[in-house]
Write an enzyme that holds these catalytic residues in place. Structure first.
Site, mmCIF file in Angstrom:
data_model
loop_
_atom_site.group_PDB
_atom_site.id
_atom_site.type_symbol
_atom_site.label_atom_id
_atom_site.label_comp_id
_atom_site.label_asym_id
_atom_site.label_seq_id
_atom_site.Cartn_x
_atom_site.Cartn_y
_atom_site.Cartn_z
ATOM 1 N N GLU A 127 -48.048 -18.343 5.308
ATOM 2 C CA GLU A 127 -49.205 -19.105 4.844
ATOM 3 C C GLU A 127 -48.790 -20.320 4.028
ATOM 4 O O GLU A 127 -47.792 -20.287 3.306
ATOM 5 C CB GLU A 127 -50.127 -18.208 4.009
ATOM 6 C CG GLU A 127 -50.769 -17.128 4.880
ATOM 7 C CD GLU A 127 -51.836 -16.321 4.167
ATOM 8 O OE1 GLU A 127 -52.864 -16.065 4.797
ATOM 9 O OE2 GLU A 127 -51.652 -15.943 3.005
ATOM 10 N N CYS A 133 -48.777 -25.943 -1.268
ATOM 11 C CA CYS A 133 -47.966 -24.799 -1.674
ATOM 12 C C CYS A 133 -47.305 -24.236 -0.416
ATOM 13 O O CYS A 133 -47.993 -23.827 0.520
ATOM 14 C CB CYS A 133 -48.881 -23.771 -2.358
ATOM 15 S SG CYS A 133 -48.013 -22.309 -2.914
ATOM 16 N N CYS A 175 -40.973 -11.068 0.967
ATOM 17 C CA CYS A 175 -40.090 -11.354 -0.169
ATOM 18 C C CYS A 175 -39.359 -10.072 -0.537
ATOM 19 O O CYS A 175 -39.904 -8.976 -0.442
ATOM 20 C CB CYS A 175 -40.916 -11.844 -1.364
ATOM 21 S SG CYS A 175 -39.893 -12.421 -2.744
ATOM 22 N N CYS A 182 -41.612 -8.066 -7.206
ATOM 23 C CA CYS A 182 -42.315 -8.215 -8.483
ATOM 24 C C CYS A 182 -43.577 -7.353 -8.421
ATOM 25 O O CYS A 182 -44.300 -7.359 -7.428
ATOM 26 C CB CYS A 182 -42.660 -9.677 -8.739
ATOM 27 S SG CYS A 182 -41.194 -10.713 -8.862
ATOM 28 N N GLU A 240 -38.771 -16.065 -2.053
ATOM 29 C CA GLU A 240 -37.970 -16.575 -3.169
ATOM 30 C C GLU A 240 -37.111 -17.713 -2.609
ATOM 31 O O GLU A 240 -36.140 -17.459 -1.887
ATOM 32 C CB GLU A 240 -37.098 -15.448 -3.736
ATOM 33 C CG GLU A 240 -36.036 -15.895 -4.704
ATOM 34 C CD GLU A 240 -36.523 -16.831 -5.807
ATOM 35 O OE1 GLU A 240 -37.505 -16.516 -6.492
ATOM 36 O OE2 GLU A 240 -35.894 -17.915 -5.972
ATOM 37 N N SER A 283 -39.984 -23.112 -7.363
ATOM 38 C CA SER A 283 -40.288 -22.047 -8.311
ATOM 39 C C SER A 283 -39.424 -20.840 -8.001
ATOM 40 O O SER A 283 -39.316 -20.418 -6.849
ATOM 41 C CB SER A 283 -41.776 -21.677 -8.191
ATOM 42 O OG SER A 283 -42.096 -20.635 -9.087
ATOM 43 N N SER A 307 -40.448 -18.295 -13.044
ATOM 44 C CA SER A 307 -41.442 -17.231 -13.231
ATOM 45 C C SER A 307 -40.946 -16.279 -14.308
ATOM 46 O O SER A 307 -40.226 -15.332 -14.030
ATOM 47 C CB SER A 307 -41.645 -16.489 -11.900
ATOM 48 O OG SER A 307 -42.210 -17.365 -10.960
ATOM 49 N N LEU A 308 -41.341 -16.543 -15.530
ATOM 50 C CA LEU A 308 -40.807 -15.774 -16.666
ATOM 51 C C LEU A 308 -41.627 -14.496 -16.898
ATOM 52 O O LEU A 308 -41.093 -13.400 -16.853
ATOM 53 C CB LEU A 308 -40.794 -16.661 -17.912
ATOM 54 C CG LEU A 308 -40.056 -16.106 -19.120
ATOM 55 C CD1 LEU A 308 -38.585 -15.870 -18.826
ATOM 56 C CD2 LEU A 308 -40.192 -17.054 -20.317
ATOM 57 N N HIS A 309 -42.880 -14.636 -17.177
ATOM 58 C CA HIS A 309 -43.848 -13.531 -17.239
ATOM 59 C C HIS A 309 -43.674 -12.535 -18.386
ATOM 60 O O HIS A 309 -44.536 -11.675 -18.585
ATOM 61 C CB HIS A 309 -43.904 -12.750 -15.920
ATOM 62 C CG HIS A 309 -44.181 -13.604 -14.730
ATOM 63 N ND1 HIS A 309 -45.157 -14.575 -14.710
ATOM 64 C CD2 HIS A 309 -43.601 -13.658 -13.505
ATOM 65 C CE1 HIS A 309 -45.174 -15.164 -13.527
ATOM 66 N NE2 HIS A 309 -44.237 -14.641 -12.780
HETATM 67 N N1 SAH Z 1 -40.549 -16.305 -5.725
HETATM 68 C C1 SAH Z 1 -40.850 -17.536 -6.404
HETATM 69 C C2 SAH Z 1 -41.948 -18.291 -5.718
HETATM 70 C C3 SAH Z 1 -43.324 -17.678 -5.835
HETATM 71 S S1 SAH Z 1 -44.254 -18.743 -6.811
HETATM 72 C C4 SAH Z 1 -41.151 -17.241 -7.861
HETATM 73 O O1 SAH Z 1 -41.176 -16.078 -8.223
HETATM 74 O O2 SAH Z 1 -41.276 -18.149 -8.664
HETATM 75 C C5 SAH Z 1 -45.685 -17.903 -7.053
HETATM 76 C C6 SAH Z 1 -46.051 -17.752 -8.516
HETATM 77 O O3 SAH Z 1 -47.211 -16.927 -8.585
HETATM 78 C C7 SAH Z 1 -44.951 -17.052 -9.284
HETATM 79 O O4 SAH Z 1 -44.897 -17.509 -10.600
HETATM 80 C C8 SAH Z 1 -45.462 -15.639 -9.245
HETATM 81 O O5 SAH Z 1 -44.878 -14.849 -10.246
HETATM 82 C C9 SAH Z 1 -46.940 -15.826 -9.419
HETATM 83 N N2 SAH Z 1 -47.718 -14.676 -8.967
HETATM 84 C C10 SAH Z 1 -47.341 -13.718 -8.106
HETATM 85 N N3 SAH Z 1 -48.318 -12.818 -7.939
HETATM 86 C C11 SAH Z 1 -49.342 -13.217 -8.710
HETATM 87 C C12 SAH Z 1 -50.647 -12.711 -8.925
HETATM 88 N N4 SAH Z 1 -51.083 -11.622 -8.309
HETATM 89 N N5 SAH Z 1 -51.449 -13.390 -9.760
HETATM 90 C C13 SAH Z 1 -51.022 -14.528 -10.354
HETATM 91 N N6 SAH Z 1 -49.804 -15.059 -10.169
HETATM 92 C C14 SAH Z 1 -48.968 -14.403 -9.360
#
Ligand code: SAH
Length: 362
Positions: A84, A97, A104, A108, A162, A193, A215-217
């Protein structure tokens, strides 16, 4: 192929390297996918190219438009796999995007793409093909790369996959995004990202200077291990050290840290303060992403009030912080929702089956 590979290819055919820029302009700026239309190339060379090479874009299986103007394309990349791409219009800019892999491998816990598992890497053509398809669908077949009227002004490698685990293909595709003879976007308007594949991030610095989002989180390893399991391999301090190396020699540039807001998991004021301390010496911007739900997830979205409190702590500490507005969720195009509900649309109640299986069933 990006310009360097295409030039090498033409030289190997005994042709002049400038043929590469002609072909790039035809394909990417004029949206032409047929050698016959490339009138500044000799008939003989066109025939030779048609015999030895192929211009093929991903096939559009489904196109959807959200009430908010977001558009999403489901693209078939081979007989068993779909991906997509999402276009997000905003005043003054249009962001595409783009996906880098089918599925993947990183798993996560809050991402629906993770539930599909990993299928395969996308080729350079399949990655840049998403830009090509969107550009055409948005009515820009005759794109002036320097023009102010472009529709896609930014590309984010934030779709499925990724990107740093498909390194060479992603770099070559990003080269085409920033190539003057192709899409001509500035390096600041192309963002990769990553969940934090540290060795690949260190390599990226040597070959590219696109913008970086991480993507720190979570502000500590214990929590991040749970949310982003690759953290067990490359913990936060290693990741931040690599981020700082990426910024070396790039004054005025900052890393965007993405932080998904999960209700009761990572959204407390205490964690916001921990984040402030963690990022104190990293030139950064912070993007808070309200969690986007998907079937069978154990998480819920933080309340608006909790997000505001979290943001205010970061802002008061001096961080540029924005809360990413959820876009396109009515068509499952929001962050973390890509390809999560293909089966719903086909009226089969079989969530969480890999998309490759879905495509085969169709
Ligand atoms: N694998 C890369 C590219 C994905 S970017 C990465 O991890 O950065 C997509 C972004 O959306 C990332 O920051 C990811 O953590 C975030 N994301 C994933 N699932 C999500 C969700 N259910 N709700 C909000 N953000 C989400």
């Amino acid at each position: 192929m990006d310009r360097a590979s295409l030039e090498a290819y033409f030289v190997s055919l005994g042709e002049k390297p400038f043929r590469a820029t002609q072909i790039l302009q035809w394909i990417h700026q004029r949206g032409v996918a047929n050698f016959d239309e490339m009138t500044n190339i000799s008939k003989e060379l066109r025939t030779r190219l048609a015999e030895t090479t192929e211009i093929r874009c991903p096939e559009v299986v489904l196109e959807q438009a959200s009430d908010d103007g977001t558009r999403k394309w489901l693209l078939r990349v081979d007989s068993g796999n779909c991906i997509e791409a999402v276009f997000i219009p905003e005043p003054g800019r249009g962001t595409l995007c783009v996906s880098s892999q089918v599925g993947c491998a990183l798993d996560c816990s809050f991402c629906s793409t993770a539930q599909q598992g990993f299928n395969r890497n996308l080729s350079v053509a399949e990655i840049i093909g998403q830009v090509w398809v969107a550009n055409r669908a948005l009515g820009k077949t005759r794109l002036d790369p320097m023009g102010a009227d472009r529709i896609i002004t930014n590309v984010v490698m934030m779709g499925m996959g990724e990107p740093l685990l498909n390194f060479d293909n992603v770099v070559q595709a990003m080269n085409l995004m920033t190539e003057d003879f192709a899409y001509g976007l500035s390096k600041r308007r192309v963002t990769l990202s990553t969940a934090g594949v540290v060795p690949a991030l260190d390599r990226l610095r040597d070959v590219s200077d696109v913008s970086l989002a991480v993507s720190l989180h979570a502000p500590n390893d214990a929590l991040r291990n749970e949310l982003v399991p690759i953290n067990k391999k490359y913990p936060i301090q290693e990741l931040l050290a690599s981020c700082k190396r990426y910024l070396e020699g790039k004054p005025h540039r900052r890393i965007t840290f993405e932080y998904v807001m999960l209700n009761g998991v990572n959204d407390s004021p205490q964690l916001a303060r921990e984040l402030v301390r963690l990022l104190a010496d990293v030139p950064s911007k912070i993007n808070l992403i309200p969690f986007n739900p998907f079937p069978n997830t154990r998480y819920t979205r933080s309340s608006d009030a909790a997000i505001d409190v979290f943001r205010d702590i970061l802002v008061k500490a001096g961080f540029t912080t924005i809360t990413r507005r959820t876009r396109g969720d009515d068509i499952d195009a929001a962050c973390g929702q890509l390809a999560g509900k293909v089966l719903d649309r086909s009226k089969r109640k079989l969530h969480r089956i890999p998309i490759s299986v879905v495509a085969q069933q169709q």
